[in-house]
Write a protein that holds these residues in place. Structure first.
Motif, short mmCIF file in Angstrom:
data_model
loop_
_atom_site.label_atom_id
_atom_site.label_comp_id
_atom_site.label_asym_id
_atom_site.label_seq_id
_atom_site.Cartn_x
_atom_site.Cartn_y
_atom_site.Cartn_z
N ALA A 198 24.22 -0.78 -45.59
CA ALA A 198 24.20 -0.27 -44.26
C ALA A 198 22.81 0.37 -44.06
N ILE A 199 22.27 1.30 -44.76
CA ILE A 199 21.01 2.08 -44.63
C ILE A 199 19.94 1.00 -44.33
N LEU A 200 19.72 -0.16 -45.17
CA LEU A 200 18.69 -1.00 -44.85
C LEU A 200 19.08 -1.86 -43.89
N ASP A 201 20.37 -1.97 -43.13
CA ASP A 201 20.28 -2.81 -41.92
C ASP A 201 20.30 -1.73 -40.78
N ASN A 202 19.97 -0.67 -41.01
CA ASN A 202 19.89 0.24 -40.07
C ASN A 202 21.24 0.38 -39.19
N ALA A 203 22.44 0.31 -39.81
CA ALA A 203 23.80 0.44 -39.26
C ALA A 203 23.93 1.73 -38.60
N ALA A 204 24.51 1.83 -37.36
CA ALA A 204 25.08 3.10 -36.91
C ALA A 204 26.28 3.43 -37.17
N SER A 205 27.22 2.53 -37.72
CA SER A 205 28.32 2.89 -38.35
C SER A 205 28.85 1.66 -39.00
N VAL A 206 29.85 1.72 -39.69
CA VAL A 206 30.63 0.44 -40.50
C VAL A 206 31.97 0.57 -40.55
N ILE A 207 32.64 -0.58 -40.50
CA ILE A 207 34.24 -0.85 -40.54
C ILE A 207 34.58 -1.40 -41.87
N CYS A 208 35.53 -1.01 -42.50
CA CYS A 208 35.83 -1.55 -44.00
C CYS A 208 37.01 -2.22 -43.70
N LEU A 209 37.27 -3.51 -44.37
CA LEU A 209 38.29 -4.08 -44.48
C LEU A 209 38.68 -5.04 -45.75
N HIS A 210 39.91 -5.13 -46.12
CA HIS A 210 40.25 -6.01 -47.22
C HIS A 210 41.41 -6.63 -46.97
N ASN A 211 41.97 -7.46 -47.77
CA ASN A 211 43.21 -8.43 -47.56
C ASN A 211 44.05 -7.81 -48.52
N HIS A 212 45.39 -8.22 -48.10
CA HIS A 212 46.48 -8.21 -48.97
C HIS A 212 47.21 -9.63 -49.43
N PRO A 213 46.80 -10.31 -50.40
CA PRO A 213 47.08 -11.63 -50.64
C PRO A 213 48.94 -11.57 -50.58
N SER A 214 49.67 -10.50 -50.76
CA SER A 214 50.88 -10.50 -50.86
C SER A 214 51.44 -10.68 -49.40
N GLY A 215 50.55 -10.34 -48.38
CA GLY A 215 51.26 -10.34 -46.93
C GLY A 215 51.74 -8.83 -46.64
N ASN A 216 51.76 -7.98 -47.59
CA ASN A 216 52.35 -6.71 -47.20
C ASN A 216 51.27 -5.88 -46.50
N LEU A 217 51.66 -5.18 -45.21
CA LEU A 217 50.58 -4.77 -44.14
C LEU A 217 50.51 -3.28 -44.69
N GLU A 218 51.65 -2.90 -45.43
CA GLU A 218 51.51 -1.33 -45.84
C GLU A 218 50.52 -0.92 -46.65
N PRO A 219 49.57 0.10 -46.28
CA PRO A 219 48.48 0.64 -47.12
C PRO A 219 48.90 1.39 -48.25
N SER A 220 48.29 1.11 -49.54
CA SER A 220 48.70 1.66 -50.47
C SER A 220 48.09 2.94 -50.79
N ARG A 221 48.57 3.77 -51.88
CA ARG A 221 48.12 4.91 -51.89
C ARG A 221 46.58 4.99 -52.34
N GLU A 222 46.19 3.85 -52.92
CA GLU A 222 44.96 3.70 -53.46
C GLU A 222 43.91 3.57 -52.15
N ASP A 223 44.65 2.53 -51.23
CA ASP A 223 43.93 2.24 -50.04
C ASP A 223 43.56 3.53 -49.33
N ILE A 224 44.63 4.37 -49.05
CA ILE A 224 44.26 5.79 -48.49
C ILE A 224 43.29 6.45 -48.97
N ARG A 225 43.46 6.56 -50.28
CA ARG A 225 42.65 7.66 -51.02
C ARG A 225 41.09 7.08 -50.97
N ILE A 226 40.71 5.79 -51.20
CA ILE A 226 39.64 5.19 -51.04
C ILE A 226 39.04 5.38 -49.57
N THR A 227 39.99 5.11 -48.75
CA THR A 227 39.39 5.36 -47.22
C THR A 227 38.97 6.89 -46.92
#
Length: 262
Positions: A198-227
């Motif tokens: 992001a620094i090399l791209d001179n990004a002003a901000s970023v958005i993170c995203l990942h997928n849940h292959p299970s199809g479950n929309l609910e964020p896990s505790r690990e998702d929230i902790r890392i966020t």
């Protein structure tokens, strides 16, 4: 089994022509093999497409055009359309078929690595086309804008991947990178890996995203902790995390909208 020994392409017995948009799951019955040059021209999938467009073709006929040729079985030769029906019968629908790995596809009699690769390439082209705009750069005004771009690319993946999307000061997408694969719990997402490019791209901000292959929309505790960890790191770096979006099947959820990111 060999993929094909027939020189005919996209061929089907004339007596077995079916109406458009066929979704039959019936098993194939042995039929008299009729070469393509003996068909009525109006029944040939390629000619139908050229004269009337692809929307008039059944699912099996569309698959036949990708498969190109039929194959030989213990009961004799079968056409490409019959082979397309066999594939649909095995997996149930085009949607289910589009998610299959090469090893799964080659379990269908008559589908070897070459035909399986062609099918996978066709579905991947569809996913990429669905994720792309008409050449214009994407400006993010809501989580739905991000999901529209990355949902088609990520919703059918068999394992979790974590991506970071770089934005400029106008919230236009500059670039994106895959930071980790295999799940957030298994592969720790390091803040350094997220912000280094992001620094090399001179990004002003970023958005993170990942997928849940299970199809479950609910964020896990690990998702929230890392966020929250990445939000804190972004504050120190001067590159804020705007959102963390989870792609689950055809749906998505925004951790910013859920109040995890303030």
């Amino acid at each position: 089994m060999s993929e094909t020994t027939s020189e005919e392409s996209v061929d089907e017995p004339a007596s077995e022509h079916t109406p458009s948009k066929e979704t039959t799951n019936e098993p194939l019955a042995p039929l008299m093999y009729v070469p393509i040059h003996e068909w009525d021209p109006d029944d040939r999938p390629r000619e139908k497409l050229m004269q009337q467009g692809p929307s008039v073709l059944s699912d099996a006929e569309l698959l036949a055009l990708l498969l190109g040729t039929g194959t030989r079985t213990s009961d004799g030769p079968i056409s490409a359309v019959q082979l397309g029906r066999a594939v649909l019968s095995t997996f149930g629908s085009l949607h289910s078929l589009s998610k299959r790995a090469l090893k799964e596809l080659t379990r269908v009699p008559g589908i070897g690595p070459a035909k399986a690769s062609t099918l996978m390439a066709g579905f991947e082209m569809g996913r990429r086309a669905a994720s792309q705009t008409s050449g214009e750069r994407v400006q993010v005004t809501s989580p739905a804008d991000v999901a529209a771009v990355y949902g088609p690319l990520m919703r059918d993946l068999k394992k979790e991947i974590f991506k970071v999307v770089h934005l400029n000061t106008a919230n236009v997408i500059l670039n994106d990178y895959t930071v980790s694969e295999g799940g957030l719990a298994a592969s720790i997402v390091e803040p350094r890996a997220v912000f280094e490019k992001a620094i090399l791209d001179n990004a002003a901000s970023v958005i993170c995203l990942h997928n849940h292959p299970s199809g479950n929309l609910e964020p896990s505790r690990e998702d929230i902790r890392i966020t929250r960890q990445l939000v804190d790191a972004g504050g120190l770096m001067g590159i804020p995390i705007q959102d963390h979006i989870i792609i689950a099947g055809d749906s998505f959820t925004s951790l910013a909208s859920r109040g995890v990111i303030s």
